[in-house]
Design an enzyme around this catalytic site. Structure first.
Site, mmCIF file in Angstrom:
data_model
loop_
_atom_site.group_PDB
_atom_site.id
_atom_site.type_symbol
_atom_site.label_atom_id
_atom_site.label_comp_id
_atom_site.label_asym_id
_atom_site.label_seq_id
_atom_site.Cartn_x
_atom_site.Cartn_y
_atom_site.Cartn_z
ATOM 1 N N GLU A 67 12.631 1.573 7.722
ATOM 2 C CA GLU A 67 11.586 0.736 7.133
ATOM 3 C C GLU A 67 11.892 0.296 5.709
ATOM 4 O O GLU A 67 11.584 -0.833 5.319
ATOM 5 C CB GLU A 67 10.289 1.548 7.173
ATOM 6 C CG GLU A 67 9.087 0.881 6.573
ATOM 7 C CD GLU A 67 7.915 1.836 6.467
ATOM 8 O OE1 GLU A 67 6.785 1.337 6.455
ATOM 9 O OE2 GLU A 67 8.134 3.061 6.385
ATOM 10 N N ASP A 99 0.850 -1.185 0.000
ATOM 11 C CA ASP A 99 0.000 0.000 0.000
ATOM 12 C C ASP A 99 0.895 1.249 0.000
ATOM 13 O O ASP A 99 1.330 1.664 1.033
ATOM 14 C CB ASP A 99 -0.973 0.001 1.183
ATOM 15 C CG ASP A 99 -0.337 -0.420 2.513
ATOM 16 O OD1 ASP A 99 0.748 -1.034 2.535
ATOM 17 O OD2 ASP A 99 -0.965 -0.142 3.551
#
Length: 523
Positions: free
Chosen positions: A482, A298
């Protein structure tokens, strides 16, 4: 250990049964009224509002806001901060010991990102879990489904098998409670799951604790399978129901889905803006955004009809190779679990389902022109043409034929291999799961998938490039993040939120890769 469900969970959601459609009831916008969207726009991160703990009944806070918001000296941020306990970044106060190398850093950080079981807070959206678990870090202060598999890889190497066991038990508890593993343990995630890595988690644990693990968690494997396959048996060719699709030729495969067609609560104002940017029915856009969130990607150009505009998202129209590879792994694991309990008839039936799915992936999700496994527009029975790292899943799970694996390796080297590892796609859309970003879980799947098929040189090259980039950033900033820009020296970006520190799956994959490729840290 029994936990009461948070009050917000009771307000927002009906508890689903395994294989039944999730009932979408009132969400945060209905509970808080105009305050909700206004607060999300006022806060640096809209997710803070759904993770915040109100100091009084939501209805009374909403009523006070309605009365006071027109006052000349009204301060929105001050109002929010006085009436809500806003979340702090997970691990945000931790500072790396300057004496630690990256391995010591990761081993210490597990305790920082570890959370202990707590009773349900009636004011909170957090769903309680019965055993300790690890959160990713940054804005993510809850457990995430597919993240956790890659975190577990590192926990094993750090000697924290206790946490692997407890996290598996938590996912089993979520399946028992809701009929599936939610995206994360928050009320607003209950209408969707994420890539189903429960079976690979059990395989990972069984390598240490023995095959009895599969028998122990057989009921949860069955319930998760029922969730993903709900409605499949009744489908006519060319029809879909929830996550199951029966193609024109009768083949049953799966897609990502969400049982709600409203804006995501955690990204409410963003979804409103996305839907308003196009001319499609808004509920259609919201459903596809939610399904994109279930995919874990996403968002990415692979879901976008025009390859660049988020409002063109069409996730539910796609049968993807990553999800179907995971469901093959679930079917194969179920077969082995049935053998463990002596149910040979069911094992044989599940073996047949797994092999039928593998054959369908090799036949229908293979793009010969591009040399990759790719997404299928199921209604038209045609490839989207997207070249993405989802192509490595059939290698990781041993589904690809040898010639297909060799072609995938060629395509990865020619089109996705970058200075610091593999890019997720070939498209620069501004979305975070596109070029130039690289993500730890996809590097791991690619490296191990390539090795499985004897493509060791490319696997080593990808691993070395990725490890070196992780270590360069760690040396400069004393942290792991991340995602990384694999094309150059800039920080990764794009998507709905800033780059997050922490970070669970980066830590896990790097810790595991350094065991497989220790020489990369010396180059």
């Amino acid at each position: 250990m029994k936990h009461p469900r948070p009050l917000l969970a009771l307000l927002l959601w009906a508890v689903p049964l395994a294989g039944s459609a999730q009932q979408c009831v009132a969400g945060f916008p209905e509970i808080y009224g105009p305050l909700f969207a206004d607060a999300q726009r006022a806060l640096p991160d809209p997710k803070s509002m759904v993770d915040a703990v109100p100091s009084a009944a939501p209805a009374s806070i909403a009523a006070e806001y309605a009365q006071r918001r027109g006052e000349p000296d009204f301060d929105m941020r001050r109002f929010i901060e006085q009436r809500f306990e806003l979340p702090s970044p997970a691990g945000g106060e931790y500072r790396t010991d300057p004496r630690d190398d990256v391995v010591a850093h990761i081993d210490r950080l597990w305790t920082v990102l570890e959370r202990q079981p707590q009773p349900g807070d009636a004011r909170s959206s957090l769903l309680p879990l019965p055993q300790p678990y690890v959160v990713p870090g940054g804005r993510y202060g809850e457990i995430y489904y597919w993240d956790s598999y890659f975190t577990m890889l590192g926990l094993v190497e750090s000697g924290r098998l206790d946490l692997v066991r407890s996290m598996v038990a938590n996912f089993a508890a979520l399946i028992d409670r809701y009929g599936h593993v939610p995206n994360g343990n928050r009320t607003y995630y209950l209408s969707r799951s994420q890539p189903p890595f429960f079976a690979p988690m059990l395989r990972l644990l069984a390598e240490r604790d023995g095959p009895g693990v599969l028998a122990k968690y057989l009921p949860q494997l069955e319930r998760e399978y029922a969730f993903w396959m709900d409605g499949a048996d009744a489908l006519a060719p060319g029809q879909a129901h929830r996550r199951a699709v029966r193609l024109r030729d009768g083949t049953v495969l799966n897609r990502y889905w969400d049982d709600c067609d409203t804006p995501r609560d955690e990204s409410h104002v963003m979804d409103l803006d996305t839907a308003a940017a196009g001319d499609r029915p808004r509920a259609e856009v919201y459903r596809n955004l939610r399904a994109g969130a279930e995919s874990g990607w996403d968002f990415s150009s692979r879901w976008l009809a025009d390859g660049r505009s988020l409002h063109s998202i069409r996730t539910v129209e796609i049968v993807p190779p990553d999800l179907n590879s995971l469901l093959y792994a679930l079917e194969a694991t179920l077969a082995d679990a049935y053998r463990q309990v002596g149910d040979i008839a069911r094992a044989s039936r599940m073996d047949a389902r797994a092999e039928a799915r593998a054959a369908a992936i090799r036949r229908l999700l293979w793009d010969e022109d591009r040399g990759v496994f790719t997404d299928l527009l199921w209604a038209d029975m045609r490839s989207t043409g997207a070249v993405t790292l989802a192509s490595v899943y059939p290698l990781y799970f041993g589904i690809a034929g040898p010639a297909q694996a060799a072609r995938v390796a060629e395509t990865l080297r020619a089109r996705l291999l970058q200075r610091h590892g593999l890019a997720s796609t070939t498209i620069r859309s501004g979305e975070q799961w596109d070029m130039p970003n690289g993500w730890a879980p996809l590097q791991w799947l690619a490296i191990r998938g390539l090795s499985r098929y004897g493509e060791d040189a490319l696997a080593r090259e990808v691993a070395h490039r990725w490890i070196r980039r992780n270590l360069q950033v760690f040396a400069a900033e004393r942290k792991l993040v991340e995602k990384y820009d694999v094309t150059g020296d800039a920080a990764a970006g794009g998507g709905e939120y800033p780059l997050q520190d922490g970070f669970g799956w980066t830590n896990g994959v790097l810790r595991a890769l350094l065991v497989l490729y220790p020489e990369a840290a010396k180059n």
